[in-house]
Design a protein around this motif. Sequence first.
Motif, PDB file in Angstrom:
ATOM      1  N   TYR A  51      18.807 -43.872   1.609  1.00 51.72           N
ATOM      2  CA  TYR A  51      17.859 -43.570   2.684  1.00 51.72           C
ATOM      3  C   TYR A  51      16.477 -43.255   2.103  1.00 51.72           C
ATOM      4  CZ  TYR A  51      15.473 -40.558   6.095  1.00 51.72           C
ATOM      5  OH  TYR A  51      14.536 -39.979   6.923  1.00 51.72           O
ATOM      6  N   LEU A  52      16.458 -42.452   1.023  1.00 51.32           N
ATOM      7  CA  LEU A  52      15.187 -42.117   0.367  1.00 51.32           C
ATOM      8  C   LEU A  52      14.557 -43.373  -0.234  1.00 51.32           C
ATOM      9  CD1 LEU A  52      16.062 -38.764  -1.471  1.00 51.32           C
ATOM     10  CD2 LEU A  52      14.880 -39.048   0.715  1.00 51.32           C
ATOM     11  N   GLN A  53      15.366 -44.188  -0.864  1.00 52.94           N
ATOM     12  CA  GLN A  53      14.855 -45.410  -1.497  1.00 52.94           C
ATOM     13  C   GLN A  53      14.231 -46.342  -0.472  1.00 52.94           C
ATOM     14  OE1 GLN A  53      18.394 -46.715  -3.527  1.00 52.94           O
ATOM     15  NE2 GLN A  53      18.033 -45.418  -5.318  1.00 52.94           N
ATOM     16  N   ASN A  54      14.807 -46.415   0.705  1.00 48.52           N
ATOM     17  CA  ASN A  54      14.252 -47.248   1.777  1.00 48.52           C
ATOM     18  C   ASN A  54      12.894 -46.735   2.230  1.00 48.52           C
ATOM     19  OD1 ASN A  54      16.446 -48.992   1.811  1.00 48.52           O
ATOM     20  ND2 ASN A  54      17.551 -47.824   3.398  1.00 48.52           N
ATOM     21  N   ARG A  55      12.636 -45.467   1.997  1.00 50.69           N
ATOM     22  CA  ARG A  55      11.342 -44.871   2.346  1.00 50.69           C
ATOM     23  C   ARG A  55      10.379 -44.898   1.166  1.00 50.69           C
ATOM     24  NH1 ARG A  55      11.694 -41.000   7.132  1.00 50.69           N
ATOM     25  NH2 ARG A  55       9.601 -40.432   6.408  1.00 50.69           N
ATOM     26  N   GLY A  56      10.777 -45.555   0.075  1.00 57.94           N
ATOM     27  CA  GLY A  56       9.917 -45.655  -1.101  1.00 57.94           C
ATOM     28  C   GLY A  56       9.955 -44.453  -1.999  1.00 57.94           C
ATOM     29  N   ILE A  57      10.956 -43.606  -1.832  1.00 59.39           N
ATOM     30  CA  ILE A  57      11.108 -42.388  -2.644  1.00 59.39           C
ATOM     31  C   ILE A  57      12.091 -42.672  -3.762  1.00 59.39           C
ATOM     32  CG2 ILE A  57      11.797 -39.962  -2.650  1.00 59.39           C
ATOM     33  CD1 ILE A  57      11.077 -39.924   0.357  1.00 59.39           C
ATOM     34  N   MET A  58      11.611 -42.661  -4.988  1.00 61.12           N
ATOM     35  CA  MET A  58      12.446 -42.956  -6.145  1.00 61.12           C
ATOM     36  C   MET A  58      12.568 -41.718  -7.030  1.00 61.12           C
ATOM     37  SD  MET A  58      13.218 -46.050  -5.547  1.00 61.12           S
ATOM     38  CE  MET A  58      12.632 -47.376  -4.470  1.00 61.12           C
ATOM     39  N   LEU A  59      13.721 -41.108  -7.034  1.00 62.12           N
ATOM     40  CA  LEU A  59      13.936 -39.894  -7.845  1.00 62.12           C
ATOM     41  C   LEU A  59      14.246 -40.259  -9.283  1.00 62.12           C
ATOM     42  CD1 LEU A  59      16.079 -37.806  -5.348  1.00 62.12           C
ATOM     43  CD2 LEU A  59      13.677 -37.498  -5.882  1.00 62.12           C
TER      44      LEU A  59
END
Length: 340
Positions: free
Chosen positions: A332-340
Motif C-alpha cells: 500500500y505504501l509502495q503504491n503511494r510512492g513511499i519506499m522504506l
Amino acid sequence: MRKKWTFWDIVVLVLEILSPLASIVITCFIPAGKALDSDMRLSIIGAGISIPVVLLQISITQGQNKSENDIQKIDNNVNELSEKINHISPVLEQVFLSGNDRIQRFAYRRFGESCKIIQSAVNNNNSGNLRPNEYYEELMFLADLILKDKAENKIRFSGEIWAMTGFAEEEWIADDGYERLWTDKLKEMVESGIKTRRLCLLPDSVYDIITHQPFIEPTEDIHSFRGFIELLESYYGAGARKKVTEHYIIRERDNPNLEEIRGFFAIKLTNGDLHILYGETVDSNGALTAKVLFDSGEIQNVRRLFELYAKPNYKIEKKLKDMVASNGFIPYLQNRGIML
C-alpha cells in the motif's frame, strides 16, 4: 566560595618563616673564620630578611592582579546586562514622556503581564505553554540557531536535530502563514545537510489499522492515520533526502513517560548545548503549542529517554516491516510512492 588560603599562599608563608630562621641558623652555628667571614655572614642574614619581603611583594602583586581581573569580569557582566536591557529603556522613556494616560496605562498592563510571564518562567524553569505565534517564533529561533552553528563550524559541525512526533487523535488548526514559513525552514535545514533523528510514537488507533489482517485503508478520515502517512510521504516519498533523516518508531504504550510528553522539537549544537520545545499539544482553540525547557538536567532526562529508542533495532524501516509482516500495508505504501 573561593578558599582564603591557596596552596601558593601556604608555600609563601612557609618560605617567609623559614628563610630568616635558616640565615640565623647558618650564621650562628658555623664558627667564625672557618667557613664564612663576617661579610658573608651579613650577606646571608640580609638574604634571609630580603627573601620574605620579595615573596610578600609577589604575593601582594598576585592578589592585586586577581582582584583587578575579578573587577574586570564584573564590569564585563554589567556591560553585557546593560546591553541586553538597553532596548527596553528607550521604550519606557517614550511611555513616560508621552504624557498620555491611556498609553501609560496600556504600557503598565502589558509590562506587568510580561513580568508575570518571566517570573513564572524563572520559578518553574520553563516558559509554560506558549501562544501559537510564540511557539512558531521559538521554532524559528532554534532553526536559525543550528543553521548559524552549521555555517560557523562547517567542517567540524556535529550538531543535529532530535525530535519526537506523536499522532494525536484531536485535530489542530495550523496557522497557514506560520506553518508555511516553518515548512520552508525545515526544508532549508534538510538541504543544508543537518542530520535529523526523529522518534515516532504510534498510538493504538494507527497500530490497529496498519497491523490488521489483511490491511484495509480506512474509509473515514482518521487524523492520526492520515498524519502518519503524511510523515512517511514527506521523508520516504519521491525526492525525499533520506540520508540526513533517521526515523525510529515505538508504540505509545511502550514508554509512559514519552507518551506523556507527546512530542518535542530539539537541537544539539556542536558545543554540546541542548535546546528543546517540549510537550507539543493543542491549546483551547485547537492550535499547536509547546513550552521551552530551561533546566539542563530536565533536558538531559528527555535526551536519555530519546536515546533509549534512537537505535538500529527501532529504525522505522525495520520496525514497521516487523509490525505489519505480510498483511499488505507495505505494498500500500509502495503504491503511494513511499519506499522504506
